[in-house]
Design a protein around this motif. Sequence first.
Motif, short mmCIF file in Angstrom:
data_model
loop_
_atom_site.label_atom_id
_atom_site.label_comp_id
_atom_site.label_asym_id
_atom_site.label_seq_id
_atom_site.Cartn_x
_atom_site.Cartn_y
_atom_site.Cartn_z
N HIS A 266 0.83 -1.21 0.00
CA HIS A 266 0.00 0.00 0.00
C HIS A 266 0.87 1.26 0.00
O HIS A 266 0.60 2.21 -0.73
N LEU A 267 1.92 1.25 0.82
CA LEU A 267 2.80 2.44 0.89
C LEU A 267 3.51 2.65 -0.45
O LEU A 267 3.62 3.78 -0.93
N PHE A 268 3.96 1.57 -1.04
CA PHE A 268 4.68 1.69 -2.31
C PHE A 268 3.76 2.22 -3.41
O PHE A 268 4.16 3.07 -4.21
N ASP A 269 2.51 1.74 -3.44
CA ASP A 269 1.54 2.24 -4.43
C ASP A 269 1.29 3.74 -4.25
O ASP A 269 1.25 4.49 -5.21
N LEU A 270 1.13 4.12 -2.98
CA LEU A 270 0.91 5.54 -2.67
C LEU A 270 2.08 6.39 -3.16
O LEU A 270 1.89 7.49 -3.68
N ALA A 271 3.28 5.86 -3.00
CA ALA A 271 4.50 6.60 -3.31
C ALA A 271 4.66 6.86 -4.81
O ALA A 271 5.48 7.68 -5.21
N GLN A 272 3.90 6.17 -5.62
CA GLN A 272 3.97 6.39 -7.08
C GLN A 272 3.27 7.69 -7.48
O GLN A 272 3.47 8.19 -8.57
N LYS A 273 2.41 8.18 -6.60
CA LYS A 273 1.53 9.29 -6.98
C LYS A 273 2.07 10.66 -6.60
O LYS A 273 1.55 11.67 -7.05
N VAL A 274 3.08 10.69 -5.73
CA VAL A 274 3.63 11.97 -5.24
C VAL A 274 5.16 11.91 -5.25
O VAL A 274 5.74 10.85 -5.41
N ASP A 275 5.78 13.08 -5.04
CA ASP A 275 7.25 13.12 -5.05
C ASP A 275 7.86 12.63 -3.74
O ASP A 275 9.01 12.20 -3.72
N LEU A 276 7.10 12.73 -2.63
CA LEU A 276 7.59 12.25 -1.33
C LEU A 276 6.44 11.65 -0.54
O LEU A 276 5.37 12.25 -0.45
#
Length: 317
Positions: A194-204
């Motif tokens: 879940h965290l990795f998927d989220l990290a695709q959408k923003v710079d940090l």
Amino acid sequence: MVVIAVILLFIDGVGLGEEKAYNPWASLSTPHLNGFLGGSLVHQTTQIKGRRGIALLSANPSMGLAGLPQSATGQATIFTGRNAPQAMGAHQSGFPFRRLREWVEQDNIYHQFAHREMTAAFANSYTREFFERSATKKGWISTSTAAARSAGIPLRTGEDLFAGRAVYHDLTRHTLKRVIPEVETITPEEAAGHLFDLAQKVDLTIHEYFLSDLAGHRQDETLMQKVVEDYDRFLGSLVERLRREDALVLVSDHGNSEDFRVSTHTMNHVPLLIIGSEAEKIYDEWTDQSIDLTYVAPLLIRLAEVRKHKKGGLEHG
Ligand SMILES: [Zn+2]
């Protein structure tokens, strides 16, 4: 579109201790951490260049001030890049007093990303109880919440959590299940997904974990076993998902859980773990310097800007 992730894992109360029975990070099994560090998370393994793109540096949380380092000023430093204990004249614990909260709200990593036209997200989700309590009790929010909220970063809710768009503070939701029995727990590996998927959408993308500090204060061995196992699995799964262009930084605000002989914080330095293609270069630049918590925010900007540049290059090339 090329998607690239920069992740900050903030873990509360984890110092670099000794390879002794009283240090759960050394005495309990951490196969994933050991796998990429080539040893357990102790001070003997600091200042190492591990296998491909891994650097573990030792950061001083004292920031030039006497006494035990504390959470509010430690986190304020991590999230702003400025020396909070020095600005406040002391190490401050728990939820920040108004002066420190306002100092954090003025300028922090979320503002710093926005000024550079980069986006940042706080991955933790909040319960309805939090929104109700923070609406009435003004001083109740933590440093990390104050930082995100001051920059207009939307705080994630239970709805986000159950849709996989947030990560609970304990990773697996087991503490939430105690309050709401219908909640289904997930594995640390699923939380990493879940965290990795989220990290695709923003710079940090930032995640905060604090059961480590709680277990240390309570000297609760059962809780600490869960902390070490869950966090090691979470980290292992996250590192496995990282691609060459991604970057992960892990840092703590002060020591505590690495010394189970005491229920207080410790004077130990904290790990600053950097994973990504820049890690070795940063290691070479910083290895002779005395690193402290003010290094973290500029490091995140640097990692995100390297990636933004590469991303632009790829998109245009
Ligand atoms: Zn603490």
